[in-house]
Design a protein around this motif. Structure first.
Motif, mmCIF file in Angstrom:
data_model
loop_
_atom_site.group_PDB
_atom_site.id
_atom_site.type_symbol
_atom_site.label_atom_id
_atom_site.label_comp_id
_atom_site.label_asym_id
_atom_site.label_seq_id
_atom_site.Cartn_x
_atom_site.Cartn_y
_atom_site.Cartn_z
ATOM 1 N N LEU A 10 22.001 128.956 -38.815
ATOM 2 C CA LEU A 10 22.715 128.992 -37.544
ATOM 3 C C LEU A 10 24.082 128.359 -37.764
ATOM 4 C CD1 LEU A 10 22.977 129.209 -34.388
ATOM 5 C CD2 LEU A 10 21.914 126.929 -34.291
ATOM 6 N N ALA A 11 25.116 129.049 -37.323
ATOM 7 C CA ALA A 11 26.475 128.519 -37.425
ATOM 8 C C ALA A 11 27.014 128.228 -36.035
ATOM 9 C CB ALA A 11 27.389 129.514 -38.132
ATOM 10 N N VAL A 12 27.581 127.051 -35.858
ATOM 11 C CA VAL A 12 28.204 126.673 -34.592
ATOM 12 C C VAL A 12 29.666 126.349 -34.882
ATOM 13 C CG1 VAL A 12 28.172 125.128 -32.606
ATOM 14 C CG2 VAL A 12 26.022 125.757 -33.734
ATOM 15 N N ILE A 13 30.556 127.092 -34.234
ATOM 16 C CA ILE A 13 31.992 126.913 -34.421
ATOM 17 C C ILE A 13 32.531 126.079 -33.268
ATOM 18 C CG2 ILE A 13 34.203 128.075 -34.707
ATOM 19 C CD1 ILE A 13 32.250 128.706 -36.920
ATOM 20 N N GLY A 14 32.819 124.825 -33.536
ATOM 21 C CA GLY A 14 33.268 123.901 -32.497
ATOM 22 C C GLY A 14 32.199 122.876 -32.202
ATOM 23 N N THR A 15 32.588 121.607 -32.185
ATOM 24 C CA THR A 15 31.604 120.528 -32.014
ATOM 25 C C THR A 15 31.987 119.603 -30.865
ATOM 26 O OG1 THR A 15 32.759 119.308 -33.764
ATOM 27 C CG2 THR A 15 30.786 120.561 -34.392
ATOM 28 N N GLY A 16 32.507 120.190 -29.791
ATOM 29 C CA GLY A 16 32.764 119.407 -28.590
ATOM 30 C C GLY A 16 31.478 119.206 -27.814
ATOM 31 N N LEU A 37 28.100 123.628 -39.299
ATOM 32 C CA LEU A 37 29.005 123.323 -38.198
ATOM 33 C C LEU A 37 30.458 123.360 -38.647
ATOM 34 C CD1 LEU A 37 27.126 120.224 -36.691
ATOM 35 C CD2 LEU A 37 26.797 122.647 -36.143
ATOM 36 N N PHE A 38 31.295 123.990 -37.832
ATOM 37 C CA PHE A 38 32.743 123.967 -38.032
ATOM 38 C C PHE A 38 33.309 122.875 -37.143
ATOM 39 C CE2 PHE A 38 36.949 125.214 -36.413
ATOM 40 C CZ PHE A 38 37.667 125.279 -37.606
ATOM 41 N N SER A 39 33.978 121.901 -37.767
ATOM 42 C CA SER A 39 34.518 120.768 -37.019
ATOM 43 C C SER A 39 35.822 120.333 -37.665
ATOM 44 C CB SER A 39 33.512 119.604 -37.019
ATOM 45 O OG SER A 39 33.952 118.546 -36.198
ATOM 46 N N VAL A 40 36.804 120.032 -36.830
ATOM 47 C CA VAL A 40 38.111 119.615 -37.353
ATOM 48 C C VAL A 40 38.574 118.354 -36.631
ATOM 49 C CG1 VAL A 40 38.823 121.942 -38.010
ATOM 50 C CG2 VAL A 40 39.317 121.113 -35.707
ATOM 51 N N GLY A 41 39.581 117.707 -37.204
ATOM 52 C CA GLY A 41 40.172 116.540 -36.575
ATOM 53 C C GLY A 41 39.312 115.294 -36.712
ATOM 54 N N ALA A 67 24.997 133.296 -41.995
ATOM 55 C CA ALA A 67 24.363 132.929 -40.721
ATOM 56 C C ALA A 67 23.819 134.164 -40.016
ATOM 57 C CB ALA A 67 25.360 132.213 -39.822
ATOM 58 N N GLN A 68 22.653 134.029 -39.407
ATOM 59 C CA GLN A 68 22.094 135.107 -38.595
ATOM 60 C C GLN A 68 22.663 135.087 -37.175
ATOM 61 O OE1 GLN A 68 18.074 133.635 -40.052
ATOM 62 N NE2 GLN A 68 17.565 135.736 -39.474
ATOM 63 N N LEU A 69 23.010 133.904 -36.698
ATOM 64 C CA LEU A 69 23.593 133.752 -35.375
ATOM 65 C C LEU A 69 24.779 132.809 -35.469
ATOM 66 C CD1 LEU A 69 23.483 134.219 -32.269
ATOM 67 C CD2 LEU A 69 21.948 132.241 -32.132
ATOM 68 N N VAL A 70 25.891 133.212 -34.853
ATOM 69 C CA VAL A 70 27.099 132.401 -34.827
ATOM 70 C C VAL A 70 27.447 132.117 -33.372
ATOM 71 C CG1 VAL A 70 29.556 132.272 -35.409
ATOM 72 C CG2 VAL A 70 27.960 133.465 -36.952
ATOM 73 N N VAL A 71 27.548 130.837 -33.040
ATOM 74 C CA VAL A 71 27.916 130.432 -31.682
ATOM 75 C C VAL A 71 29.335 129.888 -31.719
ATOM 76 C CG1 VAL A 71 27.357 128.960 -29.706
ATOM 77 C CG2 VAL A 71 25.516 129.854 -31.159
ATOM 78 N N VAL A 72 30.254 130.586 -31.053
ATOM 79 C CA VAL A 72 31.653 130.158 -30.995
ATOM 80 C C VAL A 72 31.844 129.335 -29.730
ATOM 81 C CG1 VAL A 72 34.067 130.893 -30.955
ATOM 82 C CG2 VAL A 72 32.372 132.221 -32.246
ATOM 83 N N ALA A 73 31.892 128.025 -29.890
ATOM 84 C CA ALA A 73 31.995 127.108 -28.753
ATOM 85 C C ALA A 73 33.395 126.502 -28.722
ATOM 86 C CB ALA A 73 30.932 126.013 -28.856
ATOM 87 N N LEU A 74 34.364 127.357 -28.413
ATOM 88 C CA LEU A 74 35.774 126.967 -28.422
ATOM 89 C C LEU A 74 36.457 127.440 -27.144
ATOM 90 C CD1 LEU A 74 36.765 128.081 -32.041
ATOM 91 C CD2 LEU A 74 36.393 125.728 -31.277
ATOM 92 N N PRO A 75 37.576 126.810 -26.766
ATOM 93 C CA PRO A 75 38.377 127.337 -25.665
ATOM 94 C C PRO A 75 38.917 128.724 -26.030
ATOM 95 C CG PRO A 75 39.049 125.094 -26.233
ATOM 96 C CD PRO A 75 38.133 125.564 -27.310
ATOM 97 N N ILE A 76 39.202 129.523 -25.018
ATOM 98 C CA ILE A 76 39.702 130.879 -25.257
ATOM 99 C C ILE A 76 40.954 130.857 -26.128
ATOM 100 C CG2 ILE A 76 40.729 132.890 -24.130
ATOM 101 C CD1 ILE A 76 38.815 132.403 -21.802
ATOM 102 N N ALA A 77 41.831 129.880 -25.902
ATOM 103 C CA ALA A 77 43.093 129.817 -26.646
ATOM 104 C C ALA A 77 42.885 129.657 -28.149
ATOM 105 C CB ALA A 77 43.963 128.676 -26.121
#
Length: 286
Positions: A10-16, A37-41, A67-77
């Motif tokens: 499982l991939a999650v893009i954004g860790t807010g 997990l994709f996390s920056v800053g 990844a079989q499932l990717v969850v993009v948890a980011l603002p639209i911008a």
């Protein structure tokens, strides 16, 4: 575990707040064998310290690979850049979903960048908070909340079923809507209330705030949310927020007129109807 879980990866893009809560819940409920997990800053150090994932990286392509499932948890911008970056790395048999609060522009971005490469289904968990960031994430954030699915026009039923099963496994209830209908409904019950709470807080002087009690705190809690995120949401969905705002202002003007006239009957009718609708809503909520 029954159904498609545990996923191999499982991939999650954004860790807010949302992405972090997805990650924590997926780990707690054992929905995947490998969590990436994709996390920056500065937040990335806190994510690594939490030790909930096999991989924490600032390379989105590395995170989604396999990844079989990717969850993009980011603002639209922030979505366009990330979707461009993962397009070639994501598996053609994978499913990509997002958590954006405004679905029409989010679905356009998913289609623009993933069409012909992999499958996608929009989603939006109605479970945010005035708090933001990984530090406030928690595995029970989605328990009992509604997660709205917005499939594309010609969806893969297998992809929709996987995304629906995922949110159900996190404890949410699910509802399928078109992207335009999602944006219309959410404008009324999420975006407009935030704007009203913000205006109300600004309209009250410091002396009145000094004596404010639980009622004021309850009504204005969401006004403490991150300004940058909420201004983006309101502008992205202004096509639906504006009619909802005009409808509210018409009702407020009617209440103003009744108050000026000293019409106790009209005010009582307004308050009684509102109380009944609020009680019915509370009974229908889990």
């Amino acid at each position: 575990m029954n159904g498609p879980f545990p996923l191999a990866r499982l991939a999650v893009i954004g860790t807010g707040l949302i992405g972090g809560s997805v990650a924590r819940a997926a780990r707690q409920f054992r929905l995947c064998r490998e969590l990436a997990l994709f996390s920056v800053g500065p937040e990335r150090e806190a994510v690594q310290a939490a030790q909930i994932a096999e991989l924490v990286s600032d390379d989105a392509a590395e995170v989604v690979r396999g990844a079989q499932l990717v969850v993009v948890a980011l603002p639209i911008a922030a979505m366009a850049t990330i979707l461009r970056g993962i397009r070639e790395a994501v598996d053609p048999q994978a499913v990509v979903t997002d958590t954006a609060s405004v679905k029409v522009p989010a679905m356009k971005l998913l289609q623009e960048h993933l069409e012909g490469r992999t499958r996608w289904v929009g989603s939006h968990p109605m479970s945010g908070s005035e708090r933001s960031g990984f530090g406030y994430s928690r595995p029970d954030l989605f328990a009992g909340a509604i997660s709205i699915l917005t499939p594309p026009e010609d969806p893969s039923e297998e992809a929709v079923a996987l995304v629906e099963a995922f949110w159900l496994a996190l404890g949410a209830r699910t509802l399928r809507l078109s992207a335009p209908e999602h944006d219309r409904r959410v404008a009324a019950v999420s975006h407009l209330p935030h704007l009203l709470a913000a205006v109300l807080v600004r309209s009250v002087d410091s002396g009145a705030l000094e004596v404010a009690g639980p009622g004021f705190r309850d009504v204005t809690r969401i006004a403490a949310g991150p300004a940058e995120m909420w201004s983006e949401i309101l502008l992205a969905n202004r096509e639906n927020v504006l009619p909802a705002l005009r409808s509210f202002l018409a009702g407020l003007q009617k209440a103003t007129d009744d108050l000026e006239k000293g019409s106790g009957t009209a005010l009582k009718d307004l308050l009684s109807e509102a109380a009944l609708r609020r009680l019915a809503f509370r009974k229908s909520s889990p």
